[in-house]
Design a protein around this motif. Structure first.
Motif, PDB file in Angstrom:
ATOM      1  N   GLY A   1       0.896  -1.314   0.130  1.00 24.11           N
ATOM      2  CA  GLY A   1       0.001  -0.183   0.072  1.00 24.11           C
ATOM      3  C   GLY A   1       0.885   1.425  -0.104  1.00 24.11           C
ATOM      4  O   GLY A   1       0.193   2.474   0.459  1.00 24.11           O
ATOM      5  N   TYR A   2       2.091   1.264  -0.303  1.00 20.51           N
ATOM      6  CA  TYR A   2       2.936   2.306  -0.278  1.00 20.51           C
ATOM      7  C   TYR A   2       2.820   3.687  -1.114  1.00 20.51           C
ATOM      8  O   TYR A   2       3.137   4.643  -0.975  1.00 20.51           O
ATOM      9  CB  TYR A   2       4.418   2.125  -0.382  1.00 20.51           C
ATOM     10  N   PHE A   3       1.954   3.110  -2.265  1.00 24.61           N
ATOM     11  CA  PHE A   3       1.052   4.350  -3.063  1.00 24.61           C
ATOM     12  C   PHE A   3      -0.357   4.465  -2.946  1.00 24.61           C
ATOM     13  O   PHE A   3      -1.019   5.587  -2.656  1.00 24.61           O
ATOM     14  CB  PHE A   3       1.485   4.364  -4.509  1.00 24.61           C
ATOM     15  N   SER A   4      -0.882   3.289  -2.396  1.00 23.69           N
ATOM     16  CA  SER A   4      -2.571   3.281  -2.222  1.00 23.69           C
ATOM     17  C   SER A   4      -2.992   4.021  -0.948  1.00 23.69           C
ATOM     18  O   SER A   4      -3.809   5.066  -1.042  1.00 23.69           O
ATOM     19  CB  SER A   4      -3.114   1.930  -1.863  1.00 23.69           C
ATOM     20  N   ILE A   5      -1.989   4.203   0.106  1.00 24.86           N
ATOM     21  CA  ILE A   5      -2.300   4.631   1.343  1.00 24.86           C
ATOM     22  C   ILE A   5      -2.178   6.193   1.038  1.00 24.86           C
ATOM     23  O   ILE A   5      -3.376   6.718   1.499  1.00 24.86           O
ATOM     24  CB  ILE A   5      -1.371   4.178   2.503  1.00 24.86           C
ATOM     25  N   PRO A   6      -0.991   6.839   0.723  1.00 28.64           N
ATOM     26  CA  PRO A   6      -0.992   8.006   0.378  1.00 28.64           C
ATOM     27  C   PRO A   6      -2.077   8.656  -0.289  1.00 28.64           C
ATOM     28  O   PRO A   6      -2.645   9.790  -0.081  1.00 28.64           O
ATOM     29  CB  PRO A   6       0.381   8.510  -0.096  1.00 28.64           C
ATOM     30  N   ALA A   7      -2.374   7.885  -1.685  1.00 28.13           N
ATOM     31  CA  ALA A   7      -3.445   8.486  -2.343  1.00 28.13           C
ATOM     32  C   ALA A   7      -4.865   8.447  -1.679  1.00 28.13           C
ATOM     33  O   ALA A   7      -5.739   9.513  -1.959  1.00 28.13           O
ATOM     34  CB  ALA A   7      -3.530   7.431  -3.627  1.00 28.13           C
TER      35      ALA A   7
ATOM     36  N   MET B   1      -5.443   8.671   1.482  1.00 27.89           N
ATOM     37  CA  MET B   1      -5.491   9.681   2.577  1.00 27.89           C
ATOM     38  C   MET B   1      -5.677  11.209   1.796  1.00 27.89           C
ATOM     39  O   MET B   1      -5.971  12.360   2.837  1.00 27.89           O
ATOM     40  CB  MET B   1      -4.102   9.813   3.413  1.00 27.89           C
ATOM     41  N   SER B   2      -5.336  11.301   0.476  1.00 27.09           N
ATOM     42  CA  SER B   2      -5.496  12.454  -0.066  1.00 27.09           C
ATOM     43  C   SER B   2      -6.828  12.725  -0.644  1.00 27.09           C
ATOM     44  O   SER B   2      -7.413  13.593  -1.229  1.00 27.09           O
ATOM     45  CB  SER B   2      -4.515  12.867  -1.436  1.00 27.09           C
ATOM     46  N   GLY B   3      -7.721  11.619  -0.297  1.00 28.55           N
ATOM     47  CA  GLY B   3      -9.389  11.681  -0.546  1.00 28.55           C
ATOM     48  C   GLY B   3      -9.859  11.045  -1.965  1.00 28.55           C
ATOM     49  O   GLY B   3     -10.760  10.767  -2.254  1.00 28.55           O
ATOM     50  N   ALA B   4      -8.762  10.102  -2.515  1.00 37.37           N
ATOM     51  CA  ALA B   4      -8.944   9.170  -3.675  1.00 37.37           C
ATOM     52  C   ALA B   4      -9.787   8.005  -3.137  1.00 37.37           C
ATOM     53  O   ALA B   4      -9.930   7.632  -2.029  1.00 37.37           O
ATOM     54  CB  ALA B   4      -8.072   9.183  -4.458  1.00 37.37           C
ATOM     55  N   GLN B   5     -10.685   7.500  -4.028  1.00 34.93           N
ATOM     56  CA  GLN B   5     -11.033   6.059  -4.081  1.00 34.93           C
ATOM     57  C   GLN B   5     -10.098   5.274  -4.808  1.00 34.93           C
ATOM     58  O   GLN B   5      -9.867   5.332  -6.030  1.00 34.93           O
ATOM     59  CB  GLN B   5     -12.715   6.014  -4.406  1.00 34.93           C
ATOM     60  N   VAL B   6      -9.543   4.179  -4.119  1.00 36.97           N
ATOM     61  CA  VAL B   6      -8.448   3.509  -4.758  1.00 36.97           C
ATOM     62  C   VAL B   6      -8.807   2.115  -4.710  1.00 36.97           C
ATOM     63  O   VAL B   6      -9.380   1.399  -3.858  1.00 36.97           O
ATOM     64  CB  VAL B   6      -7.363   3.722  -3.886  1.00 36.97           C
ATOM     65  N   HIS B   7      -8.594   1.665  -5.890  1.00 39.90           N
ATOM     66  CA  HIS B   7      -8.761   0.129  -6.344  1.00 39.90           C
ATOM     67  C   HIS B   7      -7.492  -0.283  -6.422  1.00 39.90           C
ATOM     68  O   HIS B   7      -6.721  -0.179  -7.243  1.00 39.90           O
ATOM     69  CB  HIS B   7      -9.687  -0.025  -7.628  1.00 39.90           C
ATOM     70  N   ALA B   8      -6.936  -1.295  -5.280  1.00 39.24           N
ATOM     71  CA  ALA B   8      -5.520  -1.750  -5.188  1.00 39.24           C
ATOM     72  C   ALA B   8      -5.394  -2.998  -5.449  1.00 39.24           C
ATOM     73  O   ALA B   8      -6.214  -3.836  -4.803  1.00 39.24           O
ATOM     74  CB  ALA B   8      -5.202  -1.267  -3.586  1.00 39.24           C
TER      75      ALA B   8
ATOM     76  N   VAL C   1     -10.233   2.442   0.299  1.00 36.08           N
ATOM     77  CA  VAL C   1      -9.511   1.453  -0.457  1.00 36.08           C
ATOM     78  C   VAL C   1     -10.024   0.318  -0.635  1.00 36.08           C
ATOM     79  O   VAL C   1     -10.471  -0.428   0.589  1.00 36.08           O
ATOM     80  CB  VAL C   1      -7.959   1.347   0.182  1.00 36.08           C
ATOM     81  N   THR C   2     -10.054  -0.434  -1.595  1.00 30.01           N
ATOM     82  CA  THR C   2     -10.762  -1.707  -2.116  1.00 30.01           C
ATOM     83  C   THR C   2      -9.425  -2.518  -2.490  1.00 30.01           C
ATOM     84  O   THR C   2      -8.976  -2.274  -3.445  1.00 30.01           O
ATOM     85  CB  THR C   2     -11.904  -1.748  -2.944  1.00 30.01           C
ATOM     86  N   GLY C   3      -9.319  -3.384  -1.679  1.00 28.00           N
ATOM     87  CA  GLY C   3      -8.283  -4.255  -1.839  1.00 28.00           C
ATOM     88  C   GLY C   3      -8.646  -5.868  -2.868  1.00 28.00           C
ATOM     89  O   GLY C   3      -9.577  -6.212  -2.336  1.00 28.00           O
ATOM     90  N   VAL C   4      -7.842  -6.011  -3.987  1.00 31.49           N
ATOM     91  CA  VAL C   4      -8.146  -7.160  -4.664  1.00 31.49           C
ATOM     92  C   VAL C   4      -6.903  -7.939  -4.789  1.00 31.49           C
ATOM     93  O   VAL C   4      -5.857  -7.413  -5.219  1.00 31.49           O
ATOM     94  CB  VAL C   4      -8.736  -7.001  -6.051  1.00 31.49           C
ATOM     95  N   LEU C   5      -6.944  -9.549  -4.460  1.00 28.82           N
ATOM     96  CA  LEU C   5      -5.704 -10.230  -4.650  1.00 28.82           C
ATOM     97  C   LEU C   5      -5.885 -10.924  -6.075  1.00 28.82           C
ATOM     98  O   LEU C   5      -6.871 -11.380  -6.452  1.00 28.82           O
ATOM     99  CB  LEU C   5      -5.940 -11.330  -3.644  1.00 28.82           C
TER     100      LEU C   5
END
Length: 289
Positions: A161-167, A169-176, A200-204
């Protein structure tokens, strides 16, 4: 250094406290932390200033010091231990396969899971089991500054999550998306640790199979990213931005893939960090027009 003595496992809870001096790093040893105190607030102790460290370079992730490159000498290792008093020191010899599994040698102490604080974010990980992009700190901050609230973002190689988490936290909806099940487990834990379950929605799995819909921004933080551009370009619109990582400048390859997709784009390239002799880790910002 004026400091307060606290249990090391409470450090994360102290972030943002008025009395904490954020310009200085806590000193941690044997489960105890001495936290720097701002002027005007009471302190428990006045620690002597440490001499400037001029030895072998390393990254401190949580309480583990991480080295890359050749094995250190005994004197280099002793200097690192004396300077940062880590729980352990490891050398990452490299990363293997698409899952970026680290090949690690423990040089001192013990290794294992850590809770790492960086730029206001919390990352839980075991650096002997998953990659942590410590050298991308400036790039993480840059991405966070570019993101606008409400953006829909795909992080195709999310890792822990090293890019997902900052993004997020800036207000984005992240599909990780993350293919490595160990890294994915830490991604899920880091989403919770940063209170981002609603963003953040995580997908394996393989990101190429999980991209869906149209994204405002696509993060492609893997050196093989240029080879997967066709998959990403199927999910953009005019104004979408892709951040494509590579070794060396990939602008020509990117422009060819954009043209194949029947699109046009402006591409700007910048250096992230030195990767090796005559080789740079680059990122290309691709704005679809």
């Amino acid at each position: 250094m004026r400091a307060r003595k606290v249990p090391a496992n409470t450090l994360a809870d102290l972030a943002g406290e008025e009395w904490v001096d954020p310009t200085r790093r806590p000193y941690v040893r044997d489960g105890t932390a001495w936290v720097p105190v701002r002027e005007g607030y009471p302190a428990d102790e006045n620690l002597p200033e440490r001499t400037r460290y001029r030895g072998r370079g390393y990254h401190l992730v949580g309480d583990i010091a991480i080295l890359h490159g050749d094995a250190p000498t005994k004197d280099e290792l002793a200097a690192i231990v004396e300077h940062c008093r880590p729980r352990g020191v490891i050398r990452v010899k490299g990363y293997t396969g698409v899952m970026r599994i680290p090949d690690v040698e423990v040089l001192y102490g013990t290794a294992g899971e850590v809770r790492h604080r960086e730029q206001g974010y919390t990352f839980i990980l075991d650096p002997t089991r998953v990659m942590f992009a410590q050298g991308n700190r400036i790039e993480k901050a840059r991405i966070a500054s570019l993101v606008r609230p409400g953006e829909r973002i795909a992080d195709m190689f999310a890792g822990i999550g090293y890019f997902s988490i900052p993004a997020a936290m800036s207000g984005a909806q992240v599909h990780a998306m993350e293919i490595n099940p160990i890294a994915f487990e830490y991604l899920q834990r880091n989403i919770m640790a940063n209170n981002l379950a609603d963003r953040v929605t995580g997908v394996l799995g393989d990101c190429r199979e999980h991209l869906s819909g149209i994204y405002d921004r696509i993060l492609m933080g893997h050196f093989d990213a240029p080879s997967m551009l066709a998959d990403a370009l199927a999910h953009v619109r005019s104004g979408s931005v892709l951040h494509v990582h590579s070794i060396g400048n990939a602008t020509e390859t990117i422009q060819k893939e954009v043209a194949k997709a029947g699109l046009e784009a402006a591409v700007t390239s910048r250096r992230v960090k030195k990767y090796g002799p005559h080789a740079w880790h680059m990122v290309q910002d691709v704005t679809i027009s």
